[in-house]
Scaffold this active site. Structure first.
Site, PDB file in Angstrom:
ATOM      1  N   LYS A 243       0.551  -1.258   0.048  1.00  0.00           N
ATOM      2  CA  LYS A 243      -0.008   0.082  -0.237  1.00  0.00           C
ATOM      3  C   LYS A 243       0.181   1.154   0.406  1.00  0.00           C
ATOM      4  O   LYS A 243       1.609   1.391   0.864  1.00  0.00           O
ATOM      5  CB  LYS A 243      -0.264   0.105   1.462  1.00  0.00           C
ATOM      6  CG  LYS A 243      -1.948   1.307   1.081  1.00  0.00           C
ATOM      7  CD  LYS A 243      -3.137   0.897   2.823  1.00  0.00           C
ATOM      8  CE  LYS A 243      -3.951   1.914   2.890  1.00  0.00           C
ATOM      9  NZ  LYS A 243      -4.975   2.055   4.015  1.00  0.00           N
TER      10      LYS A 243
ATOM     11  N   SER B  73      -9.881  -1.025   6.605  1.00  0.00           N
ATOM     12  CA  SER B  73      -9.047  -0.355   5.995  1.00  0.00           C
ATOM     13  C   SER B  73      -8.383  -1.879   5.288  1.00  0.00           C
ATOM     14  O   SER B  73      -7.971  -2.030   4.522  1.00  0.00           O
ATOM     15  CB  SER B  73      -7.973   0.702   5.964  1.00  0.00           C
ATOM     16  OG  SER B  73      -8.943   2.021   5.957  1.00  0.00           O
TER      17      SER B  73
ATOM     18  N   SER C 182      -9.529   1.121   2.703  1.00  0.00           N
ATOM     19  CA  SER C 182      -8.145   2.259   2.291  1.00  0.00           C
ATOM     20  C   SER C 182      -7.553   1.155   1.081  1.00  0.00           C
ATOM     21  O   SER C 182      -7.282   1.789   0.767  1.00  0.00           O
ATOM     22  CB  SER C 182      -7.917   4.043   3.159  1.00  0.00           C
ATOM     23  OG  SER C 182      -7.024   2.846   3.729  1.00  0.00           O
TER      24      SER C 182
END
Lengths: 486, 95
Positions: free
Chosen positions: A78, A177, A153
């Site tokens: 990420k 997330s 996310s």
């Protein structure tokens, strides 16, 4: 089988037997990205050259007989996990050109174990969102239905794993997330106990809630990544010096003696999709059939979790994001006569609307006259949520719950309605408030063929129990083997 | 309305943000809806409850005050939008 479809465990076996090389595997992943990422949109940055160089080093090490379970395995991160020399944007225009001068501690650990870092994955800006639509750069599409969100996310992480554009990935989880996109994309995602994994080099959102964790194709891979990234780190003052077990030792058959708690409040939550509740109910029955004993438990403050979270997380964010001032790194708006003007125009142009909304909400909750009513009150309710879990865990080993109330929704469906989007975090964010670990494991599909995840939560530092239940469930059902058509 | 246009502007100013005029009303409305929802917390009895700031109990993390490796100046400045002679450059602060 195509190389890019391999799991970490399968790829490791072939690498060890020298049937494939890390360079073959890494090239297969890079080709796969070239073929499908235009449609999926998971990557912000692909580090092809550095990845191939790392693969070459891994092959050399393997030829000398030195390998860990991660040596030569292409992993993607990420884009809020700092990678030395590889751009790290946090999904934000304000960090569009930021090249970290150091590796996050988890990246150091992965590199030490010989993993190949393929690239950086899309996310909601500063991890603020549940759909990845708040990225400053692009949309990520759900590989199971390209008209839908991948979750967020860590949407890029989940989509990249689901579409075989990496063998495994890392994300971060502040209010769900990791678990929610894992659920929406049909992969495994673990939020570890707060303090289990070092946050050094993780771009901060809400420091008392953030935690890095793996998103993988199956439970075994998740345990392998946790073995690499867990442990105390003097560079993170909140990391905990607690022994790290070999997480693969929990991957054994049989759930006899395991007591699973079913929260009474979760079945009465409004807005839960019948496909989700059916899949979760079937999963609970399956886990009972595997030998676990169910008990009803109560988490009476569940309904206040969202409200407490959306005070605490923005408050911490408003403080953390004060550092983006256009001075030390990141974007600066140039045409200003004074320092104050420069700060304001830089931040207003650099941050997207959701980030600005949360900074304002957080500043408001912390400002004179409102502190007690908002931040103070929310922190007290947080204590009650912690107590709920402590009490529940007196009678059970793990708690079973849905991850998200609905399967992945359509892109654009909620972008103008922040509160409704926030409410979709109801089942995940209490684990962050309480600091406990939670895993999402695939447990079925909706009538429209969209993946649904089962959430399992345990006491602090009892990730082992999550692995045990998730592994038994996975082996008995095999939902993780189904792949999207791309 | 739970939060006025003026309050949004004031808090934005405290946050060092220049909110786009077109966005102020929208923000006021959205923040109002969120704050109304947050007000459900008022119905929870929290008398005498100690607030939690970290879910894992922790004490100060100290280390020995020894010299340790840090960034050299060039890498610390590498991402600076404006720099000169080993310093960050900012717009003029004092008259």
């Amino acid at each position: 089988m195509k190389l890019y479809e391999l799991s970490i465990q399968e790829a490791h076996r072939l690498l060890r037997k020298k049937e494939i090389s890390s360079q073959d595997l890494t090239r297969a992943i890079l080709d796969r990205i070239n073929t499908v990422d235009e449609a999926v949109g998971a990557y912000i940055t692909v580090g092809s050259e550095t990845a191939m160089a790392q693969a070459e080093t891994a092959d050399k090490s393997i030829s000398e007989g030195r390998l860990t379970p991660l040596t030569g395995i292409p992993i993607a991160l990420k884009d809020l996990i700092c990678t030395k020399g590889l751009r790290t944007t946090c999904g934000s225009k304000i960090l569009e050109n930021f090249i970290p001068p150091y590796d996050a501690s988890v990246v150091k650990k992965l590199k030490k174990d010989g993993a190949v870092i393929v690239g950086k994955l899309n996310m909601d800006e500063f991890a603020m969102g549940s759909s990845t639509e708040h990225s400053g750069f692009k949309l990520t599409h759900n590989p199971w239905d390209l008209t839908r969100i991948p979750g967020g996310s860590s949407g890029g992480s989940a989509a990249a794993v689901a579409s075989d554009m990496c063998i495994g990935s890392l994300g971060s989880d502040t209010g769900g997330s990791i678990r929610q996109p894992a659920s929406h994309c049909g992969v495994v995602g673990l939020k570890p106990t707060y303090g289990r994994v070092s946050r050094f080099g993780l771009v901060a959102f809400a420091s008392s809630l953030d935690q890095i964790g793996p998103l993988t194709k199956d439970v075994t891979d998740c345990a392998l990544l946790m073995n690499s990234i867990s442990g105390y780190d003097p560079a993170d003052s909140t990391s905990v010096p607690e022994h790290v077990p070999d997480y693969t030792s929990f991957l054994e058959n049989g759930l006899k003696g395991m007591v699973v708690g079913i929260p009474r409040e979760y079945s009465t939550t409004q807005g839960i999709d019948p496909d989700v509740s059916d899949a979760v109910e079937r999963a609970v029955k399956k886990i009972e059939a595997l030998g676990a004993e169910p008990v009803e438990i109560s988490l009476p403050h569940t309904e206040y979790g969202v409200a407490a979270y959306y005070v605490i997380a923005p408050s911490e964010a408003s403080s953390n994001l004060a550092r983006y001032d256009g001075v030390k790194y990141g974007y600066r708006d140039k045409d200003n006569n004074s320092l104050l003007e420069m700060y304001k125009s830089t931040r207003s142009k650099g941050f997207g609307p959701e980030v600005q909304r949360r900074i304002i909400l957080g500043t408001y909750s912390l400002s004179a006259g409102y502190y007690d009513a908002y931040y103070g009150k929310a922190s007290q309710v947080r204590t009650l949520i912690v107590r709920d879990f402590n009490k529940a865990f007196e009678t059970c080993d793990v708690i079973l719950a849905p991850v998200a109330p609905t399967p992945a929704f359509k892109l654009g469906a909620m972008t103008d309605d922040p509160l409704t989007m926030y409410l979709s975090d109801i089942f995940t964010l209490s684990a962050n408030l309480a600091g406990i670990p939670g895993i999402s494991v695939p447990c079925g599909f909706s009538s429209e063929g969209l993946p649904i995840g089962l959430q399992i939560m345990a006491r602090h530092f009892e990730e082992g129990k999550l692995f045990k239940v998730a592994y038994n469930f996975e082996q008995a059902t095999g939902f993780h083997k189904k792949k999207p058509h791309l | 309305m739970k939060i006025s246009r003026e309050e949004v502007i004031h808090v934005a100013d405290l946050s060092r943000l220049d909110v786009d005029t077109k966005l102020i009303d929208k923000f006021a409305e959205q923040l109002g809806t969120i704050l109304e929802y947050v007000d459900t917390l008022k119905s929870v009895d929290t008398k005498g409850v100690t607030p939690t700031s970290h879910a894992i109990s922790m004490t100060n993390a100290f280390r020995e005050d020894d010299e340790q490796q840090s960034f050299n100046r060039d890498s610390a400045l590498a991402n600076a939008p404006d720099k000169e002679d080993g310093n960050f450059i900012v717009p003029k602060v004092v008259g």
